[in-house]
Design a protein around this motif. Structure first.
Motif, PDB file in Angstrom:
ATOM      1  N   GLY A   1       0.804  -1.220   0.000  1.00  0.00           N
ATOM      2  CA  GLY A   1       0.000   0.000   0.000  1.00  0.00           C
ATOM      3  C   GLY A   1       0.831   1.261   0.000  1.00  0.00           C
ATOM      4  N   ASP A   2       2.137   1.179  -0.338  1.00  0.00           N
ATOM      5  CA  ASP A   2       2.985   2.369  -0.338  1.00  0.00           C
ATOM      6  C   ASP A   2       3.552   2.637  -1.729  1.00  0.00           C
ATOM      7  N   HIS A   3       2.785   2.285  -2.759  1.00  0.00           N
ATOM      8  CA  HIS A   3       3.273   2.463  -4.119  1.00  0.00           C
ATOM      9  C   HIS A   3       2.965   3.867  -4.630  1.00  0.00           C
ATOM     10  N   ILE A   4       3.746   4.294  -5.614  1.00  0.00           N
ATOM     11  CA  ILE A   4       3.502   5.594  -6.234  1.00  0.00           C
ATOM     12  C   ILE A   4       2.148   5.594  -6.924  1.00  0.00           C
ATOM     13  N   SER A   5       1.804   4.449  -7.534  1.00  0.00           N
ATOM     14  CA  SER A   5       0.514   4.332  -8.205  1.00  0.00           C
ATOM     15  C   SER A   5      -0.585   4.055  -7.182  1.00  0.00           C
ATOM     16  N   HIS A   6      -1.495   5.011  -7.049  1.00  0.00           N
ATOM     17  CA  HIS A   6      -2.620   4.810  -6.127  1.00  0.00           C
ATOM     18  C   HIS A   6      -3.515   3.670  -6.603  1.00  0.00           C
ATOM     19  N   GLN A   7      -3.601   3.500  -7.926  1.00  0.00           N
ATOM     20  CA  GLN A   7      -4.435   2.423  -8.457  1.00  0.00           C
ATOM     21  C   GLN A   7      -3.875   1.071  -8.075  1.00  0.00           C
ATOM     22  N   PHE A   8      -2.545   0.940  -8.069  1.00  0.00           N
ATOM     23  CA  PHE A   8      -1.919  -0.309  -7.650  1.00  0.00           C
ATOM     24  C   PHE A   8      -2.241  -0.573  -6.182  1.00  0.00           C
ATOM     25  N   ASN A   9      -2.161   0.453  -5.355  1.00  0.00           N
ATOM     26  CA  ASN A   9      -2.545   0.304  -3.949  1.00  0.00           C
ATOM     27  C   ASN A   9      -3.983  -0.190  -3.828  1.00  0.00           C
ATOM     28  N   ASP A  10      -4.866   0.407  -4.638  1.00  0.00           N
ATOM     29  CA  ASP A  10      -6.281   0.029  -4.588  1.00  0.00           C
ATOM     30  C   ASP A  10      -6.481  -1.410  -5.055  1.00  0.00           C
ATOM     31  N   ASP A  11      -5.722  -1.823  -6.084  1.00  0.00           N
ATOM     32  CA  ASP A  11      -5.840  -3.190  -6.588  1.00  0.00           C
ATOM     33  C   ASP A  11      -5.442  -4.205  -5.517  1.00  0.00           C
ATOM     34  N   LEU A  12      -4.331  -3.939  -4.828  1.00  0.00           N
ATOM     35  CA  LEU A  12      -3.875  -4.847  -3.777  1.00  0.00           C
ATOM     36  C   LEU A  12      -4.862  -4.872  -2.613  1.00  0.00           C
ATOM     37  N   ALA A  13      -5.376  -3.702  -2.245  1.00  0.00           N
ATOM     38  CA  ALA A  13      -6.349  -3.628  -1.145  1.00  0.00           C
ATOM     39  C   ALA A  13      -7.620  -4.392  -1.501  1.00  0.00           C
ATOM     40  N   SER A  14      -8.048  -4.289  -2.759  1.00  0.00           N
ATOM     41  CA  SER A  14      -9.253  -4.997  -3.199  1.00  0.00           C
ATOM     42  C   SER A  14      -9.040  -6.503  -3.133  1.00  0.00           C
ATOM     43  N   LEU A  15      -7.857  -6.954  -3.561  1.00  0.00           N
ATOM     44  CA  LEU A  15      -7.553  -8.386  -3.526  1.00  0.00           C
ATOM     45  C   LEU A  15      -7.596  -8.896  -2.092  1.00  0.00           C
ATOM     46  N   LYS A  16      -6.983  -8.163  -1.174  1.00  0.00           N
ATOM     47  CA  LYS A  16      -6.979  -8.569   0.234  1.00  0.00           C
ATOM     48  C   LYS A  16      -8.393  -8.586   0.801  1.00  0.00           C
ATOM     49  N   ASN A  17      -9.174  -7.559   0.500  1.00  0.00           N
ATOM     50  CA  ASN A  17     -10.523  -7.452   1.065  1.00  0.00           C
ATOM     51  C   ASN A  17     -11.434  -8.562   0.554  1.00  0.00           C
ATOM     52  N   GLU A  18     -11.335  -8.869  -0.741  1.00  0.00           N
ATOM     53  CA  GLU A  18     -12.165  -9.933  -1.297  1.00  0.00           C
ATOM     54  C   GLU A  18     -11.776 -11.286  -0.731  1.00  0.00           C
ATOM     55  N   PHE A  19     -10.480 -11.482  -0.513  1.00  0.00           N
ATOM     56  CA  PHE A  19     -10.028 -12.727   0.101  1.00  0.00           C
ATOM     57  C   PHE A  19     -10.601 -12.868   1.512  1.00  0.00           C
ATOM     58  N   LEU A  20     -10.551 -11.790   2.291  1.00  0.00           N
ATOM     59  CA  LEU A  20     -11.069 -11.832   3.657  1.00  0.00           C
ATOM     60  C   LEU A  20     -12.583 -12.037   3.668  1.00  0.00           C
ATOM     61  N   LYS A  21     -13.259 -11.495   2.681  1.00  0.00           N
ATOM     62  CA  LYS A  21     -14.710 -11.695   2.575  1.00  0.00           C
ATOM     63  C   LYS A  21     -15.027 -13.175   2.334  1.00  0.00           C
TER      64      LYS A  21
END
Length: 240
Positions: A10-30
């Motif tokens: 979550g510390d990437h220059i690309s905010h979209q990359f941060n969002d993609d990783l966060a989405s992957l984690k959240n869907e996995f936890l769901k």
């Protein structure tokens, strides 16, 4: 102090990359929350003799399968689009592996629901429900804590879950011996007692999958594959 490395991602220059990783984690936890609840509900249906609830659980397994496919596709797209390296690649690879474990937990919950439906129709087994409840509480706690370790990237907690797996194996073996002894003494209830034994086996497998998730958390955080290694070696990887 537990190693919580939540800021590793979550510390990437690309905010979209941060969002993609966060989405992957959240869907996995769901998905993890869903299969955890499926397991709890299946055991409750067994103990309560609730055939309707058992049937509902079996029907909900299709949602678990759908979530597995969607997460696999999301992870594949992320690799193709972002070409992650090092820690990010470990995260995506670990999620792909752990999604498979979650799907198998869902399968085990479906098996328990199947036997719950059988026993709801045939009548309660005379023995085994105390052991089912005990092992169920143990393995669902392991599963919950493995998901929590993933959420917080806590390799220390993941190591604790790996240590619990041996205790579950011992509890399963003790419960199986108890039921076998009972069946030898009274053969009239073999069919129903065997159903309970299969439920115990399914729960033991849930514990195995929780342990697999914990191993992948250590891989994500520490960069070391601790599968098929002694606990002492995994402890050295995690450190104090």
């Amino acid at each position: 102090m537990p190693k919580n490395k939540d800021d590793m991602y979550g510390d990437h220059i690309s905010h979209q990359f941060n969002d993609d990783l966060a989405s992957l984690k959240n869907e996995f936890l769901k998905m993890g929350g869903l299969v955890e609840q499926q397991t709890i509900d299946a055991v409750n249906a067994l103990i309560d003799g609730d055939g309707y609830a058992a049937d509902e659980i079996r029907a909900r397994d299709k949602l678990v399968d759908t979530m597995e496919k969607e997460l696999d596709e999301e992870a594949t797209r992320l690799i193709a689009r972002r070409q992650p390296a090092a820690r990010d690649l470990r995260l995506v690879i670990a999620v792909i592996k752990m999604v498979s474990d979650l799907e198998r937990v869902g399968d085990e919950a479906k098996k328990i629901a199947k036997f719950a439906l059988t026993l709801a129709e045939e009548g309660h087994a005379p023995r085994g429900y105390v052991e089912v409840r005990h092992i169920s509480n143990h393995v669902t706690t392991m599963l919950h804590e493995s998901l929590d370790a993933f959420s917080r990237l806590d390799s220390t907690q993941a190591l604790k879950i790996m240590r619990e797996d041996k205790r579950v194996d011992e509890e399963y073996q003790a419960a199986t011996r108890t039921l076998l002894t009972f069946m030898m003494e009274d053969s009239r209830n073999i069919s129903r007692c065997m159903a309970v034994m299969w439920v115990l086996r399914a729960l033991e497998r849930v514990g195995d999958h929780a342990c697999n998730i914990a191993e992948n958390v250590i891989y994500m955080v520490e960069g070391e594959d601790v599968r098929h290694t002694p606990l002492e070696e995994a402890a050295r990887v995690v450190g104090p």
